[in-house]
Design a protein around this motif. Sequence first.
Motif, PDB file in Angstrom:
ATOM      1  N   SER A 139     -42.453   4.603  -2.100  1.00  0.00           N
ATOM      2  CA  SER A 139     -41.080   4.966  -2.463  1.00  0.00           C
ATOM      3  C   SER A 139     -41.076   6.263  -3.267  1.00  0.00           C
ATOM      4  CB  SER A 139     -40.428   3.851  -3.265  1.00  0.00           C
ATOM      5  OG  SER A 139     -41.115   3.642  -4.487  1.00  0.00           O
TER       6      SER A 139
ATOM      7  N   ASN B  56     -30.292   1.264  -2.243  1.00  0.00           N
ATOM      8  CA  ASN B  56     -30.179   2.406  -3.149  1.00  0.00           C
ATOM      9  C   ASN B  56     -28.696   2.758  -3.259  1.00  0.00           C
ATOM     10  OD1 ASN B  56     -30.430   4.889  -4.467  1.00  0.00           O
ATOM     11  ND2 ASN B  56     -30.936   5.980  -2.575  1.00  0.00           N
TER      12      ASN B  56
ATOM     13  N   THR C 161     -34.372  15.279  -1.048  1.00  0.00           N
ATOM     14  CA  THR C 161     -35.586  14.460  -1.023  1.00  0.00           C
ATOM     15  C   THR C 161     -35.943  14.049   0.406  1.00  0.00           C
ATOM     16  OG1 THR C 161     -35.148  13.608  -3.246  1.00  0.00           O
ATOM     17  CG2 THR C 161     -36.638  12.316  -1.854  1.00  0.00           C
TER      18      THR C 161
ATOM     19  N   GLU D 145     -34.349   4.760  -5.913  1.00  0.00           N
ATOM     20  CA  GLU D 145     -35.438   5.322  -5.120  1.00  0.00           C
ATOM     21  C   GLU D 145     -35.127   5.174  -3.631  1.00  0.00           C
ATOM     22  OE1 GLU D 145     -38.569   2.837  -6.631  1.00  0.00           O
ATOM     23  OE2 GLU D 145     -38.380   1.411  -4.971  1.00  0.00           O
TER      24      GLU D 145
ATOM     25  N   ALA E   9     -38.827   8.364  -6.189  1.00  0.00           N
ATOM     26  CA  ALA E   9     -37.781   8.235  -7.206  1.00  0.00           C
ATOM     27  C   ALA E   9     -36.715   9.311  -7.026  1.00  0.00           C
ATOM     28  CB  ALA E   9     -38.400   8.319  -8.597  1.00  0.00           C
TER      29      ALA E   9
ATOM     30  N   LYS F  28     -32.500  -0.079  -6.354  1.00  0.00           N
ATOM     31  CA  LYS F  28     -33.367   0.743  -7.199  1.00  0.00           C
ATOM     32  C   LYS F  28     -33.025   2.209  -6.975  1.00  0.00           C
ATOM     33  CE  LYS F  28     -37.304  -2.455  -7.239  1.00  0.00           C
ATOM     34  NZ  LYS F  28     -38.744  -2.609  -6.908  1.00  0.00           N
TER      35      LYS F  28
END
Length: 673
Positions: free
Chosen positions: A193, A162, A205, A182, A195, A180
């Motif tokens: 996962s 990431n 998060t 995520e 986002a 990605k």
Amino acid sequence: MIKPLLIEIGVEELPAIPLLKELNNIEKKYADILEKNSLLCEFEFYYTPRRLVLWHREFKTKQDDSSEEFFGAPLEVAYKDGNPTPAALGFAKKCGVDIEEIGSVQKNAKEVLYYKKELKGKPSVELLNEIINEWIKSLDFGKSMRWGSLHESFIRPIRWVNVLFGDELVNVELFGVKAKKETFVHRISNFNSVALSGAKDYFETLKKGGVTLFPELRRESILNDFAMLEKENNITIEIDKDLLDEVVAIAEHPRAILGSFDEAFLELPPEVIITSMKEHQRYFPVFKEGKLVNRFVVVSNALTDDFSKVIEGNERVLRPRLADALFFYNNDLKKGLSTEGLEKVVFMKGLGTVADKIERERKIADALFDMYKPHSATKEMLNRAIDLAKADLMSEMVYEFTELQGLMGYYYAKKSGESDEVAIAIKEQYLPDGEESLLPSTVMSAIVAMSLKLDTLLGLFSINQIPTGSRDPFALRRAVNGLIRITKEHNLEFDIVSTLKHLSKEYAEFDISKLEAFFLERLRQYFKVNPSIIEAVLLSGERELLKISKKIEALENMVGSEGFSESFSTFKRVANITKDIDMSGKFSIDAKLFEQSAEETLFARYSEVSSAKYASYEEELDALLGLKPELDKFFDDVMVNAEDEAIRSNRKALVASIYKSILNIADIKEVSV
């Protein structure tokens, strides 16, 4: 322009110890790569068992523009009859331009070829893939593994990447895994996962998903839990720093909880229980009023409010380990301490068995006993301790817990009725086993510990197993450090030359000077003082460990004292006058040959100083350096190199006598001030 940059490398659970060993190098390696790419800036590194994270609050969007200068051959070499020579054409090719673009400048009084190349900085996003790959592949965790169809290896499989530059995903591929937008949170919170909208969204998060990203916050949380458990239960938790570091590295959401085990297991020596809990389960032992109790603290990674199942599971895992330990302990007690079987255990190729080692250690111990004559022990007690010292190597407990060798011998000796002196000597035979380690508590224990170390040193040198470079598989450097510490602690004289030479007669012939040199090199590393002070003492010819230690301490104190620099210049002059004189002989000084009062005064003061008794080397050195006023007067009033040979020799003998007295402590001219 700048943007925040987040780099997260997701992995399967990282083993804590390899990670912690490499921890101090991780940030430096990354910084070096950034610097090489002209992108060095402030950053922070975080880790959990499932991720390695680099966070830049501000990261340049492109490299700064720069220039590179090239200098070539002198013009007279570069051109001939107005035409470029191969030297000029080669220079242009090196610069990547046509010869017409090459100029010249003045350098070192000559006109030489010159070209300045302007370099446009590259966008950071074009460099990040290479930077991240180079960084990850530079990390050295020891063992690594391959997975899937990859030929490359890493400590654990990489599962996600990431890389967010502001809100934009950077095109990075690492070990076949493409970046990605995520991340993954705590498995109990969400197995799938999650986002991300951008770099700043990442931290919130993780927090919502039960991951405490910052290692220091995890450490603080664990210690706060410890404090609460101690207060609520009136207990003391033994906090092992290394174990704490380890549990910080293996938990993303740490919670310290209290478990218990059957009180019957307290029959075991406390070290057995503690070792079993720490080494196998990563539990922290619990004490009450200084005694180990049947409780333990485990740091859980569970995301729950009800830890009853977690506690139950850990108690269930610990029980069979302690049951095994109790079984081994009782079996060992039934058998008693015995060296039977050690004659079949090879110590080292070329050095026979462990039984052979015991016999060699006995001879060393006998020699040391005669040297030190300990008041609180007899030779019979010493021989008994040597006889039984390695017996626990045949025990079931030490077979299971090798780190308890010596200690189990102590408990078994006590149970079988051996004296306290013998039992303690068995327990302390491996001390010191580190820089901060305890030392043998008695002279008899010291002799047993010294015998073990000396036999290992003499034996391995006799079969040419000498440490080279940083390699020291048999910890011989630590053995010498241990001997230095033991002799200092118990005030035991140990002459490196004479004692090693005497003890080496029991071994295959080898160059004993190599072992002496090894001791001296360890002395240079052991004392944390100005290296020239150590060298000055060693150049005095002193080879007795205790005296070396005391002389280094004395000289260090003198060098650090006010006025030493002034004295140093005077005594360096003394050293220079005596540099061609053989200092090994005895000097004859005839007072009848004195012509100046300065000679008489210096001789009288030196006679007074040299005949006095001193409580320490520092006191003696202070008195000798106190001759500075008389020496200065002597040098002002007296011509040392007099024409008359008898007078000249007499004056040099006086100066040499003074320096020889100082040389008994240290060759102070070697000191760097």
